[in-house]
Motif scaffolding. Structure first.
Motif, PDB file in Angstrom:
ATOM      1  N   UNK A 151      -0.725   4.680  -2.991  1.00 48.05           N
ATOM      2  CA  UNK A 151       0.443   4.774  -2.057  1.00 48.05           C
ATOM      3  C   UNK A 151       0.380   4.184  -0.724  1.00 48.05           C
ATOM      4  N   UNK A 152      -1.168   4.395  -0.197  1.00 49.16           N
ATOM      5  CA  UNK A 152      -1.364   3.795   1.123  1.00 49.16           C
ATOM      6  C   UNK A 152      -1.245   2.300   1.034  1.00 49.16           C
ATOM      7  N   UNK A 153      -1.870   1.767  -0.281  1.00 50.18           N
ATOM      8  CA  UNK A 153      -2.199   0.569  -0.086  1.00 50.18           C
ATOM      9  C   UNK A 153      -0.841  -0.246  -0.365  1.00 50.18           C
ATOM     10  N   UNK A 154      -0.052   0.386  -1.107  1.00 50.03           N
ATOM     11  CA  UNK A 154       1.469  -0.180  -1.433  1.00 50.03           C
ATOM     12  C   UNK A 154       2.092  -0.496   0.243  1.00 50.03           C
ATOM     13  N   UNK A 155       1.939   0.712   0.731  1.00 51.28           N
ATOM     14  CA  UNK A 155       2.522   0.723   2.283  1.00 51.28           C
ATOM     15  C   UNK A 155       1.896  -0.377   3.013  1.00 51.28           C
TER      16      UNK A 155
END
Lengths: 326, 324
Positions: free
Chosen positions: A185-189
């Motif tokens: 999730x953080x990487x996509x963000x």
């Protein structure tokens, strides 16, 4: 991982020719070496737990990317992670009901430290090397002072599950660690952010702050936001690390150099203006693969840093000679 | 390194001495009110000893920083140098000079490696010296669990504890090294070239300066200074200590001292005199807090704040000067 490489990377590679090629090549070589020694390393369960374990450093690398690409350093993240873990243990004090509020407190604390780093660097004109070094001294001193030299309290199981629990019995994959989902999730963000207007502005600021400023960019604001992102990523990393390995004053020791090394391995230029967040995160993954490799090949703990140093120097030397000859 | 660092030309060497005088005055007042004595013989001596160790490293660091580089491997070079010196001496006065020579030669070789990595292999100095530091860390962690070797008694009595009045011999050594570095920067061709390379490498190259050679020399000198600091620490401790450099935070503190002294991190501007002032400032703060018996951790917090605030004040003055 293999899926990710075949689907995502060629597209990025086309977008930024040569940008990601070296780090992907190094990662593949390390993975091949690893598979030769430990054939089931790439089997879903072991791969999943490896990715879960790597989540904190990958998160830190993503946060550090924003700071470095804007032309600054953040040397405070390691001490921030330590401080967060110790603070979390003391605030939670083994009381499950406090877990969620403390998660919020940690994220806010991380953002606040980033904000201070950013404002002091940009508004007071202190080089970020010195700002974040000072912050490092302050955080380490403060956390020891606050806990009288030994960590107090304890983390609740509620809190620790982020770092060490997983969705069990997932078809085909076995188990998916919560840490991996948080990372994804953080990487996509982070990728979205780096491709947004803000992300491009940040690269422009790092490439030439004067030009960016004259083109109407509020340089100080862009850089400050980058520091806040780094602080928040340190908070996330602390939550995962605290869950995975528990409370200690060594929780974050050396992570700042690990994160910066990962970012540089991933092809991001120190000094700013060049590089991608995907490269930075792959750099972190490469570093973790290297550690796993050394474990499997039985390199003694003490010699690890020598091997690590040699490989970092080699990798960066090769890529910098390549880029300068182009 | 960044736009923030490229401040207009300035001479801040006096600034740090003003800060030092103010700190000492306030410190003296507070310590006296507290019922202690800041300028007693033991306090002064220990202040100068602290300054000697950090100062030797910081003078070397000044040279590389002026050249636009930096050296984060010094902490490990210091530890290694204490071990090489103490093990080669093994408590024997006859082996004193060869052992010091060996320790300095090893240090110089590491400096040469740093310099070549930065120039020939074009690795960013931050990464190159952290990488070399990791190489050394592995060697030290693998080979040593604790103190090893024994420093020659003559060195312990001489460099370690001998003093002229209140001034330790080691502090005189620092002054001599600093004076030599000042002379090199102000009066020699190498010094001028180093400042030129730090200011603008491209312009320096086009003016006929051999950038690589200059930077490699600066790195060798920096490591030599760190090696000398290691010899001094070995003389204080009586043996080699594999973690003395890292535990003393000599890498980061030496850079802090350099910047406190008014040398620009981006290179091309600064001087050794300011660095000695920065070192004395850090050592004085240490001495004052010791007199007040302040908690060691609180001391570290305050130290962090002071470093940031001091550099912020410099930056402010420079901005104001640029505006007028």
């Amino acid at each position: 991982m293999r899926i990710a490489e075949s689907r995502v990377l060629p597209r990025f590679a086309r977008v930024r020719p040569g940008g990601l090629a070296p780090i992907v090549a190094i990662l593949v070589v390390l993975l091949v070496l690893l598979t030769l020694r430990q054939p089931d390393f790439l089997s879903p369960p072991s791969l999943m737990s490896f990715l879960g374990r790597s989540a904190p450093i990958v998160l830190l690398a993503a946060g550090q990317y924003f700071v470095i690409v804007s032309g600054e350093f953040d040397l405070s993240v390691g001490s921030l992670v330590t401080a967060q873990v110790v603070v979390a243990a003391r605030l939670i004090d083994s009381e499950p009901s406090r877990s969620w509020p403390v998660v919020v407190v940690l994220l806010a604390f991380g953002a606040l430290v980033g904000l201070v780093n950013g404002v002091v660097t940009t508004r007071l004109g202190v080089p970020s090397f010195i700002t974040t070094l000072g912050m490092f001294l302050i955080l380490v001193g403060a956390v020891y002072l606050w806990s009288d030299g030994a960590p107090k309290g304890g983390l609740s199981e509620e809190f620790r599950r982020f770092g060490r629990r997983a969705f069990e019995d997932v078809p085909a994959l076995g188990r998916i660690p919560y840490a991996l989902l948080i990372l994804l999730a953080a990487a996509a963000l982070a990728v979205l952010l780096s491709r947004s207007d803000f992300g491009r502005t940040l690269v422009a600021v790092g490439g030439n702050p004067r030009t960016a400023g004259l083109s109407g960019v509020r340089v100080w604001r862009a850089k400050t936001i980058a520091f806040v992102l780094s602080g928040v990523s340190a908070a996330l990393a602390a939550i995962l690390l605290g869950g995975y390995s528990g409370v200690s004053f060594q929780a974050g020791a050396g992570l700042e150099f690990g994160a910066i090394t990962a970012v540089v391995l991933g092809g991001v230029a120190l000094g700013g203006g060049r590089g991608s967040v995907v490269g930075a995160m792959l750099g972190a993954l490469t570093l973790e693969t290297l550690f796993a490799l050394m474990n499997f090949y039985g390199v003694s703990g003490a010699l690890k840093s020598t091997v690590q140093g040699a490989i970092i120097l080699l990798a960066v030397a090769v890529s910098s000679v390549r880029s300068s000859s182009r | 390194m960044s736009g923030v660092l490229t401040l207009p030309a300035r001479r801040t060497a006096p600034g740090v001495f003003v800060a030092l005088a103010v700190t000492l005055a306030i410190g003296w007042l507070v310590v006296t009110v507290d019922g202690g004595q800041l300028f007693s013989l033991p306090t002064t001596v220990s202040l100068l000893h602290v300054a000697a160790g950090l100062g030797l490293v910081a003078v070397g660091q000044t040279l590389v920083v002026i050249g636009g580089s930096l050296d984060l491997s010094v902490a490990y070079v210091i530890s290694l140098s204490t071990l090489v010196a103490a093990e080669a001496m093994n408590g024997d006065d006859a082996a004193l000079l060869p052992a010091i020579g060996l320790a300095l030669a090893v240090s110089a070789a590491i400096g040469l490696l740093n310099g070549l990595l930065v120039t020939k292999a074009r690795i960013n100095a931050f990464i190159a010296t952290v990488g070399v530091g990791l190489l050394l860390k592995g060697y030290l962690d693998n080979g040593y669990d604790g103190p090893a070797g024994k420093t020659a008694p003559a060195l312990v009595q001489g460099l370690g504890y001998q003093r002229v009045g209140p001034v330790p011999v080691s502090f005189l050594l620092l002054l001599a090294v600093a004076a030599a570095a000042w002379l090199v920067l102000a009066r020699t061709r190498f010094g001028h070239h180093l400042i030129a390379v730090g200011g603008d490498p491209e312009v320096a190259r086009l003016s006929g300066v051999r950038n690589h050679r200059v930077l490699v020399t600066a790195h060798v000198l920096c490591s030599l200074c760190a090696g000398l600091a290691g010899v001094y620490l070995a003389s204080r401790l009586g043996s080699g200590a594999p973690r003395v450099g890292t535990e003393g935070l000599y890498d980061l503190e030496s850079i802090a001292a350099v910047v406190l002294g008014g040398t620009a991190l981006a290179g091309g501007r600064g001087g050794v005199a300011g660095t000695v002032g920065g070192v004395l400032l850090l050592a004085s703060i240490d001495a004052i807090f010791n007199q007040l018996e302040v908690d060691a951790f609180f001391k570290q917090v305050i130290r962090g704040v002071i470093i940031i605030v001091a550099v912020a004040i410099y930056a402010r003055r420079a901005l104001r000067k640029a505006a007028s």
